[in-house]
Write a protein that holds these residues in place. Structure first.
Motif, PDB file in Angstrom:
ATOM      1  N   ARG A  84       2.171   1.042 -12.890  1.00  0.00           N
ATOM      2  CA  ARG A  84       1.811  -0.113 -12.058  1.00  0.00           C
ATOM      3  C   ARG A  84       0.350  -0.476 -12.246  1.00  0.00           C
ATOM      4  NH1 ARG A  84       2.604  -0.740  -5.487  1.00  0.00           N
ATOM      5  NH2 ARG A  84       2.300  -2.983  -5.425  1.00  0.00           N
ATOM      6  N   ARG A  85      -0.508   0.539 -12.332  1.00  0.00           N
ATOM      7  CA  ARG A  85      -1.927   0.268 -12.559  1.00  0.00           C
ATOM      8  C   ARG A  85      -2.138  -0.427 -13.894  1.00  0.00           C
ATOM      9  NH1 ARG A  85      -4.135   6.247 -10.833  1.00  0.00           N
ATOM     10  NH2 ARG A  85      -4.155   5.946  -8.575  1.00  0.00           N
ATOM     11  N   ALA A  88      -1.008  -3.983 -13.685  1.00  0.00           N
ATOM     12  CA  ALA A  88      -1.945  -4.768 -12.881  1.00  0.00           C
ATOM     13  C   ALA A  88      -3.220  -5.069 -13.657  1.00  0.00           C
ATOM     14  CB  ALA A  88      -2.277  -4.028 -11.591  1.00  0.00           C
ATOM     15  N   GLU A  93      -5.910  -7.149 -11.878  1.00  0.00           N
ATOM     16  CA  GLU A  93      -5.633  -6.909 -10.475  1.00  0.00           C
ATOM     17  C   GLU A  93      -5.948  -5.450 -10.117  1.00  0.00           C
ATOM     18  OE1 GLU A  93      -1.563  -7.798  -9.895  1.00  0.00           O
ATOM     19  OE2 GLU A  93      -1.808  -9.976 -10.061  1.00  0.00           O
ATOM     20  N   VAL A  95      -4.363  -2.681  -7.609  1.00  0.00           N
ATOM     21  CA  VAL A  95      -3.234  -2.401  -6.729  1.00  0.00           C
ATOM     22  C   VAL A  95      -3.063  -0.894  -6.593  1.00  0.00           C
ATOM     23  CG1 VAL A  95      -2.038  -4.513  -7.429  1.00  0.00           C
ATOM     24  CG2 VAL A  95      -1.549  -2.365  -8.621  1.00  0.00           C
ATOM     25  N   TYR A 122      -9.055  -7.087  -2.118  1.00  0.00           N
ATOM     26  CA  TYR A 122      -7.949  -6.436  -2.840  1.00  0.00           C
ATOM     27  C   TYR A 122      -6.823  -6.115  -1.848  1.00  0.00           C
ATOM     28  CZ  TYR A 122     -11.645  -5.794  -6.310  1.00  0.00           C
ATOM     29  OH  TYR A 122     -12.669  -5.999  -7.204  1.00  0.00           O
ATOM     30  N   GLN A 124      -3.705  -5.876  -2.083  1.00  0.00           N
ATOM     31  CA  GLN A 124      -2.554  -5.106  -2.547  1.00  0.00           C
ATOM     32  C   GLN A 124      -2.821  -3.604  -2.594  1.00  0.00           C
ATOM     33  OE1 GLN A 124      -0.010  -6.951  -5.700  1.00  0.00           O
ATOM     34  NE2 GLN A 124      -1.790  -8.262  -6.001  1.00  0.00           N
ATOM     35  N   VAL A 125      -4.032  -3.195  -2.229  1.00  0.00           N
ATOM     36  CA  VAL A 125      -4.358  -1.772  -2.181  1.00  0.00           C
ATOM     37  C   VAL A 125      -3.856  -1.177  -0.873  1.00  0.00           C
ATOM     38  CG1 VAL A 125      -6.231  -0.077  -2.059  1.00  0.00           C
ATOM     39  CG2 VAL A 125      -6.356  -1.971  -3.702  1.00  0.00           C
ATOM     40  N   LYS A 126      -3.179  -0.043  -0.959  1.00  0.00           N
ATOM     41  CA  LYS A 126      -2.715   0.681   0.229  1.00  0.00           C
ATOM     42  C   LYS A 126      -3.706   1.815   0.491  1.00  0.00           C
ATOM     43  CE  LYS A 126       1.216   3.231   2.142  1.00  0.00           C
ATOM     44  NZ  LYS A 126       2.559   3.798   1.861  1.00  0.00           N
TER      45      LYS A 126
END
Length: 306
Positions: A84-85, A88, A93, A95, A122, A124-126
């Motif tokens: 995913r990284r 992105a 992006e 994320v 950002y 989308q960062v959890k």
């Protein structure tokens, strides 16, 4: 992107409880049980031993097959995070999950503004954040519980690496009703300091280590001070000073508001200047990537613009 049944399996294995896993995943307990049953059917093995404990409560443990699958499931989850990284990054992006650790003063007085701005940029960062004294945060980094830490004292370990984030100054505060607060110039000698009841942070605190070292340099070992109380946070020291329980050293970042309110006063000590760094800490030999790297860059700029 992770197979959902494997995600459920990892949650149950982490919690060793179907009920707790259901709470973490925001599912019903029967739904968690169904996913595990379906995964066992698909794999053709039993993943958990289920037993009845005292009070008729269920107790579970991983079978040998469960332990084997858990290793592969964790590897698969990490691979999907990396995937995913990478995807992105193609779109520039940021994320994914960001696990931060911060010592108490940093978490309470420095990070809130920075984190708010970072998450707006950002979204989308959890983010997850743990706080504690410097010793605990360094330990969390070394044990890979957090990707990046921010501490207020020396790391005291060789398996982590530190990098300055921003400078800080520790100042001595007293109640505005204290006789010293009324003194012209508000300056005391080290000998006068040694006679005052001092409120200290607990052992393991980065702030305490910094204060101890600075006092020792001007010839005031801690044992010669009138240590009145040990407290587990900067906020507790400020409250103690406001209640006239003693005097204490705290970060300038922490006293901006109470100085405006007039509930404490800053007193200078002749020849004593306590300057330290708030520092990033990460595992030695590793490079930050993804959200952790983006946050470090962002925080460096934000803290410097204070």
């Amino acid at each position: 992107m992770e197979n959902f049944r494997l995600r459920v399996f990892r949650a149950v294995a982490d919690e060793m409880s179907f009920r707790k896993a259901a709470e973490v995943l925001h599912l019903s307990q029967p739904a968690v049980s169904q996913h595990i049953h379906a995964l066992e059917e698909e794999a053709g093995v039993q993943l958990f031993d289920r037993a009845r404990g005292e009070g008729h409560g269920s107790q579970i443990s991983l079978t040998e097959a469960g332990r084997v699958l858990l290793g592969y499931a964790n590897t698969a989850a990490e691979t999907m995070v990396e995937a995913r990284r990478a995807l992105a990054a193609l779109n520039h992006e940021v994320v994914g999950e960001l696990r931060l650790g911060a010592s108490t003063t940093v978490a309470q007085y420095v990070l809130p503004r920075i984190l708010g701005a970072f998450l707006r940029q950002y979204p989308q960062v959890k983010l997850s954040l743990v706080s504690g004294n410097t010793e605990r945060i360094v330990e969390s980094v070394a044990e890979k519980k957090v990707a990046l830490g921010i501490i207020e004292g020396p790391a005291m370990r060789r398996d982590v690496k530190t990098e300055r984030m921003v400078k800080d100054e520790m100042v001595l505060i007293v109640s505005p009703n204290h006789t010293l607060a009324l003194r012209k110039g508000a300056v005391i000698t080290p000998a006068e300091l040694a006679k005052l009841p001092l409120l200290l942070r607990e052992r393991g605190s980065g702030s305490r280590r910094v204060v101890e070292r600075a006092l020792k340099k001007v010839g005031i070992p801690l044992r010669s001070l009138g240590a009145a109380m040990e407290l587990d946070s900067t906020e507790a020291i400020i409250s103690g000073v406001e209640a006239e329980l003693g005097v204490g050293f705290v970060s300038r970042w922490a006293v901006a508001k109470v100085l405006r309110l007039g509930t404490v006063r800053v007193i200078a000590v002749e020849g004593l200047e306590i300057v330290r760094d708030f520092s990033f800490v990460r595992l030695a030999g590793s490079e930050l990537r993804g959200a952790a790297a983006a946050f470090q860059r962002f925080a460096m700029v934000s803290a410097g613009a204070k």
